[in-house]
Design a protein around this motif. Structure first.
Motif, PDB file in Angstrom:
ATOM      1  N   ARG A 159       0.823  -1.204   0.000  1.00  0.00           N
ATOM      2  CA  ARG A 159       0.000   0.000   0.000  1.00  0.00           C
ATOM      3  C   ARG A 159       0.866   1.266   0.000  1.00  0.00           C
ATOM      4  NH1 ARG A 159      -5.383  -0.578   2.307  1.00  0.00           N
ATOM      5  NH2 ARG A 159      -5.883  -2.748   2.741  1.00  0.00           N
ATOM      6  N   LEU A 160       1.940   1.237   0.786  1.00  0.00           N
ATOM      7  CA  LEU A 160       2.812   2.407   0.853  1.00  0.00           C
ATOM      8  C   LEU A 160       3.495   2.645  -0.495  1.00  0.00           C
ATOM      9  CD1 LEU A 160       3.763   4.613   2.783  1.00  0.00           C
ATOM     10  CD2 LEU A 160       5.718   3.155   3.377  1.00  0.00           C
ATOM     11  N   GLY A 161       3.914   1.569  -1.157  1.00  0.00           N
ATOM     12  CA  GLY A 161       4.496   1.722  -2.485  1.00  0.00           C
ATOM     13  C   GLY A 161       3.503   2.295  -3.473  1.00  0.00           C
ATOM     14  N   LEU A 162       2.254   1.877  -3.375  1.00  0.00           N
ATOM     15  CA  LEU A 162       1.223   2.423  -4.250  1.00  0.00           C
ATOM     16  C   LEU A 162       0.967   3.890  -3.926  1.00  0.00           C
ATOM     17  CD1 LEU A 162      -0.750   1.783  -6.488  1.00  0.00           C
ATOM     18  CD2 LEU A 162      -2.367   0.948  -4.786  1.00  0.00           C
ATOM     19  N   ALA A 163       1.006   4.240  -2.648  1.00  0.00           N
ATOM     20  CA  ALA A 163       0.849   5.645  -2.266  1.00  0.00           C
ATOM     21  C   ALA A 163       1.950   6.502  -2.884  1.00  0.00           C
ATOM     22  CB  ALA A 163       0.857   5.777  -0.740  1.00  0.00           C
ATOM     23  N   ALA A 164       3.188   5.967  -2.898  1.00  0.00           N
ATOM     24  CA  ALA A 164       4.298   6.707  -3.502  1.00  0.00           C
ATOM     25  C   ALA A 164       4.053   6.944  -4.986  1.00  0.00           C
ATOM     26  CB  ALA A 164       5.607   5.936  -3.294  1.00  0.00           C
ATOM     27  N   ALA A 165       3.446   5.954  -5.664  1.00  0.00           N
ATOM     28  CA  ALA A 165       3.163   6.105  -7.093  1.00  0.00           C
ATOM     29  C   ALA A 165       2.056   7.113  -7.353  1.00  0.00           C
ATOM     30  CB  ALA A 165       2.784   4.747  -7.685  1.00  0.00           C
ATOM     31  N   LEU A 166       1.262   7.413  -6.318  1.00  0.00           N
ATOM     32  CA  LEU A 166       0.107   8.292  -6.487  1.00  0.00           C
ATOM     33  C   LEU A 166       0.301   9.666  -5.857  1.00  0.00           C
ATOM     34  CD1 LEU A 166      -2.676   5.663  -5.712  1.00  0.00           C
ATOM     35  CD2 LEU A 166      -2.085   6.597  -7.944  1.00  0.00           C
ATOM     36  N   LEU A 167       1.546  10.020  -5.527  1.00  0.00           N
ATOM     37  CA  LEU A 167       1.789  11.310  -4.879  1.00  0.00           C
ATOM     38  C   LEU A 167       1.405  12.482  -5.775  1.00  0.00           C
ATOM     39  CD1 LEU A 167       5.162  10.609  -3.059  1.00  0.00           C
ATOM     40  CD2 LEU A 167       3.030  11.377  -1.981  1.00  0.00           C
ATOM     41  N   GLN A 168       1.505  12.292  -7.085  1.00  0.00           N
ATOM     42  CA  GLN A 168       1.114  13.322  -8.028  1.00  0.00           C
ATOM     43  C   GLN A 168       0.251  12.695  -9.112  1.00  0.00           C
ATOM     44  OE1 GLN A 168       3.665  16.842  -8.760  1.00  0.00           O
ATOM     45  NE2 GLN A 168       5.301  15.323  -8.773  1.00  0.00           N
ATOM     46  N   PRO A 169      -0.578  13.496  -9.782  1.00  0.00           N
ATOM     47  CA  PRO A 169      -1.328  12.959 -10.926  1.00  0.00           C
ATOM     48  C   PRO A 169      -0.355  12.439 -11.984  1.00  0.00           C
ATOM     49  CG  PRO A 169      -2.180  15.104 -10.272  1.00  0.00           C
ATOM     50  CD  PRO A 169      -0.900  14.906  -9.521  1.00  0.00           C
ATOM     51  N   ARG A 170      -0.624  11.274 -12.524  1.00  0.00           N
ATOM     52  CA  ARG A 170       0.255  10.653 -13.518  1.00  0.00           C
ATOM     53  C   ARG A 170      -0.538  10.331 -14.781  1.00  0.00           C
ATOM     54  NH1 ARG A 170       5.218  11.572 -11.007  1.00  0.00           N
ATOM     55  NH2 ARG A 170       5.144  10.784  -8.879  1.00  0.00           N
ATOM     56  N   GLU A 171       0.145  10.369 -15.904  1.00  0.00           N
ATOM     57  CA  GLU A 171      -0.487   9.965 -17.159  1.00  0.00           C
ATOM     58  C   GLU A 171      -0.544   8.448 -17.276  1.00  0.00           C
ATOM     59  OE1 GLU A 171       0.818  12.099 -20.759  1.00  0.00           O
ATOM     60  OE2 GLU A 171       1.949  13.399 -19.390  1.00  0.00           O
ATOM     61  N   LEU A 172       0.417   7.778 -16.640  1.00  0.00           N
ATOM     62  CA  LEU A 172       0.502   6.326 -16.720  1.00  0.00           C
ATOM     63  C   LEU A 172       0.866   5.786 -15.348  1.00  0.00           C
ATOM     64  CD1 LEU A 172       0.755   3.592 -18.271  1.00  0.00           C
ATOM     65  CD2 LEU A 172       3.132   4.235 -18.770  1.00  0.00           C
ATOM     66  N   LEU A 173       0.162   4.741 -14.926  1.00  0.00           N
ATOM     67  CA  LEU A 173       0.458   4.064 -13.662  1.00  0.00           C
ATOM     68  C   LEU A 173       0.812   2.612 -13.992  1.00  0.00           C
ATOM     69  CD1 LEU A 173       0.478   4.284 -10.557  1.00  0.00           C
ATOM     70  CD2 LEU A 173      -1.936   3.605 -10.587  1.00  0.00           C
ATOM     71  N   VAL A 174       2.028   2.183 -13.618  1.00  0.00           N
ATOM     72  CA  VAL A 174       2.515   0.835 -13.897  1.00  0.00           C
ATOM     73  C   VAL A 174       2.595   0.076 -12.585  1.00  0.00           C
ATOM     74  CG1 VAL A 174       4.419  -0.539 -14.815  1.00  0.00           C
ATOM     75  CG2 VAL A 174       3.816   1.626 -15.904  1.00  0.00           C
ATOM     76  N   LEU A 175       1.863  -1.022 -12.486  1.00  0.00           N
ATOM     77  CA  LEU A 175       1.769  -1.786 -11.244  1.00  0.00           C
ATOM     78  C   LEU A 175       2.124  -3.240 -11.503  1.00  0.00           C
ATOM     79  CD1 LEU A 175      -1.651  -0.375  -9.972  1.00  0.00           C
ATOM     80  CD2 LEU A 175       0.647   0.437  -9.383  1.00  0.00           C
ATOM     81  N   ASP A 176       3.122  -3.732 -10.772  1.00  0.00           N
ATOM     82  CA  ASP A 176       3.554  -5.125 -10.891  1.00  0.00           C
ATOM     83  C   ASP A 176       3.028  -5.876  -9.666  1.00  0.00           C
ATOM     84  OD1 ASP A 176       4.789  -7.415 -11.752  1.00  0.00           O
ATOM     85  OD2 ASP A 176       6.821  -6.761 -11.283  1.00  0.00           O
ATOM     86  N   GLU A 177       1.991  -6.707  -9.855  1.00  0.00           N
ATOM     87  CA  GLU A 177       1.350  -7.460  -8.764  1.00  0.00           C
ATOM     88  C   GLU A 177       0.915  -6.513  -7.629  1.00  0.00           C
ATOM     89  OE1 GLU A 177       0.589 -10.553  -8.901  1.00  0.00           O
ATOM     90  OE2 GLU A 177       1.834 -11.356 -10.497  1.00  0.00           O
ATOM     91  N   PRO A 178      -0.002  -5.581  -7.899  1.00  0.00           N
ATOM     92  CA  PRO A 178      -0.340  -4.558  -6.892  1.00  0.00           C
ATOM     93  C   PRO A 178      -1.048  -5.087  -5.657  1.00  0.00           C
ATOM     94  CG  PRO A 178      -1.843  -4.433  -8.750  1.00  0.00           C
ATOM     95  CD  PRO A 178      -0.753  -5.391  -9.140  1.00  0.00           C
ATOM     96  N   THR A 179      -1.695  -6.264  -5.727  1.00  0.00           N
ATOM     97  CA  THR A 179      -2.413  -6.779  -4.561  1.00  0.00           C
ATOM     98  C   THR A 179      -1.632  -7.853  -3.829  1.00  0.00           C
ATOM     99  OG1 THR A 179      -3.609  -8.381  -5.948  1.00  0.00           O
ATOM    100  CG2 THR A 179      -4.662  -6.253  -5.571  1.00  0.00           C
ATOM    101  N   ASN A 180      -0.359  -8.003  -4.145  1.00  0.00           N
ATOM    102  CA  ASN A 180       0.468  -9.009  -3.477  1.00  0.00           C
ATOM    103  C   ASN A 180       0.494  -8.765  -1.969  1.00  0.00           C
ATOM    104  OD1 ASN A 180       2.330 -11.146  -3.188  1.00  0.00           O
ATOM    105  ND2 ASN A 180       4.035  -9.704  -3.235  1.00  0.00           N
ATOM    106  N   GLY A 181       0.150  -9.809  -1.196  1.00  0.00           N
ATOM    107  CA  GLY A 181       0.211  -9.716   0.253  1.00  0.00           C
ATOM    108  C   GLY A 181      -1.002  -9.112   0.917  1.00  0.00           C
ATOM    109  N   LEU A 182      -1.999  -8.702   0.137  1.00  0.00           N
ATOM    110  CA  LEU A 182      -3.183  -8.080   0.727  1.00  0.00           C
ATOM    111  C   LEU A 182      -4.241  -9.119   1.069  1.00  0.00           C
ATOM    112  CD1 LEU A 182      -3.638  -4.952  -1.586  1.00  0.00           C
ATOM    113  CD2 LEU A 182      -2.474  -5.080   0.612  1.00  0.00           C
ATOM    114  N   ASP A 183      -5.015  -8.839   2.120  1.00  0.00           N
ATOM    115  CA  ASP A 183      -6.144  -9.701   2.447  1.00  0.00           C
ATOM    116  C   ASP A 183      -7.284  -9.372   1.478  1.00  0.00           C
ATOM    117  OD1 ASP A 183      -7.316  -7.306   3.305  1.00  0.00           O
ATOM    118  OD2 ASP A 183      -6.943  -7.711   5.418  1.00  0.00           O
TER     119      ASP A 183
END
Length: 331
Positions: A159-183
């Motif tokens: 989640r914290l890594g995803l928050a870092a990717a969302l600190l600013q508006p982006r034209e492209l968001l690249v996520l490698d296994e974004p739900t890994n480890g989540l319940d």
């Protein structure tokens, strides 16, 4: 001399792709061919799922797209700029979470984000505190913002890594296994967040081994196998291309399975009062083909048929049919 083009309506070209590769190839030292002639097109505004069995070349592809490694041959453009040549111009417009976040364990979650934001030359320091707080809130970490990152669970780190990717508006968001480890609840929240980001106009490119996740959130998908692109298209098109399964419910499952096998139904499985299998090729989706004959054959054999029909093909069916493999993906 007259201009033959005068009065001719201009023919619009194809919409620019956010990601485009042509013949993209990566061969590692020792001769290992990880990605082989990849031609990939990611439409602007899509939520694009990137699928492939273990070792199929997905993460290697993502690393080339982000300029982390150079291709052996071929080309890649991201946001219409060549990579890795344009990495310094492109990456500030891209949010990425690749192979898990790199965190400072001795810093709090909030201070990690402050460090990430401070390293971004395009970030406005005057709005930093507000943007960090908003990013933590979006991923459900506001209450744990002051906790040291080393005390975070795997899911919290994601989640914290995803928050870092969302600190600013982006034209492209690249996520490698974004739900890994989540319940399960966390997975639902991240899926909702991906939809929200996409609704704001950001193109999302994500790899996942969870096919149900791809079907729920993605508009387009591509399937990799052994370093090569097998197929790409809309999720609806890929799922529609998978043959549905014939389903029979009956207390006479053994007899039903024998009759179906005798009439060409393959890959038969029995679970409780259910027998299912792949219908004969000329019967799939053809109400005037083999399916009525199969039902009649069951009744004539004395099978008590309580349900007879076909289930729609799923993305999982298409994936397994295309690759011949399972989908425990780590590649």
């Amino acid at each position: 001399m007259t201009d033959s083009s005068a009065g001719r309506a201009a023919v619009p070209g194809p919409a620019p792709a956010v990601i485009r590769t042509r013949g993209l190839t990566k061969r590692f030292r020792g001769g290992q061919l990880a990605v082989d002639g990849l031609d990939l097109t990611v439409p602007r505004g899509s939520v694009f799922g990137f699928l492939g069995p273990n070792g199929s070349g997905k993460t290697t592809t993502i690393r080339m797209l982000m300029g982390l490694i150079a291709p052996t041959s071929g080309t890649a453009t991201v946001l219409e700029a060549p990579m890795p040549q344009s990495v310094t111009a492109v990456l500030p417009r891209v949010g990425a979470l690749i192979e898990g976040p790199a965190l400072y364990g001795f810093l709090s979650g909030r201070d990690n984000l402050v460090r990430y934001d401070s390293a971004d030359p395009t970030a406005d320091p005057r709005t930093r505190d507000r943007r960090v707080a908003e990013a933590l809130e979006r991923v459900g970490l506001a209450a744990a913002a002051g906790k040291k990152a080393r005390a975070y669970s795997l899911g919290m780190k994601q989640r914290l890594g995803l928050a870092a990717a969302l600190l600013q508006p982006r034209e492209l968001l690249v996520l490698d296994e974004p739900t890994n480890g989540l319940d399960p609840q966390g997975m639902r929240e991240i899926r909702a967040l991906v939809r929200e980001v996409a609704a704001d106009g950001t193109t999302v490119f994500l790899s996942s081994h969870l096919l149900d996740e791809i079907e729920q959130v993605c508009t387009h998908a591509a399937v990799m196998s052994r370093g090569r692109l097998v197929v790409q298209g809309t999720v609806a098109e890929l799922a529609a291309g998978a043959r549905g399964r014939l389903v029979v419910r009956t207390p006479d499952t053994g007899q039903a399975a024998r009759v179906l096998a005798d009439h060409g139904v393959a890959d038969l499985r029995t679970t409780g009062d259910r027998v299912d299998g792949e219908p004969p090729a000329d019967g799939a989706g053809d109400p005037d083909g083999q399916l009525p004959k199969l039902c009649a054959a069951l009744v004539e054999a004395g099978v008590r048929v309580r349900f007879f029909g076909t289930e729609r093909g799923t993305l999982e069916d298409a994936f397994v049919a295309l690759t011949g493999e399972g989908f425990d993906v780590a590649g």
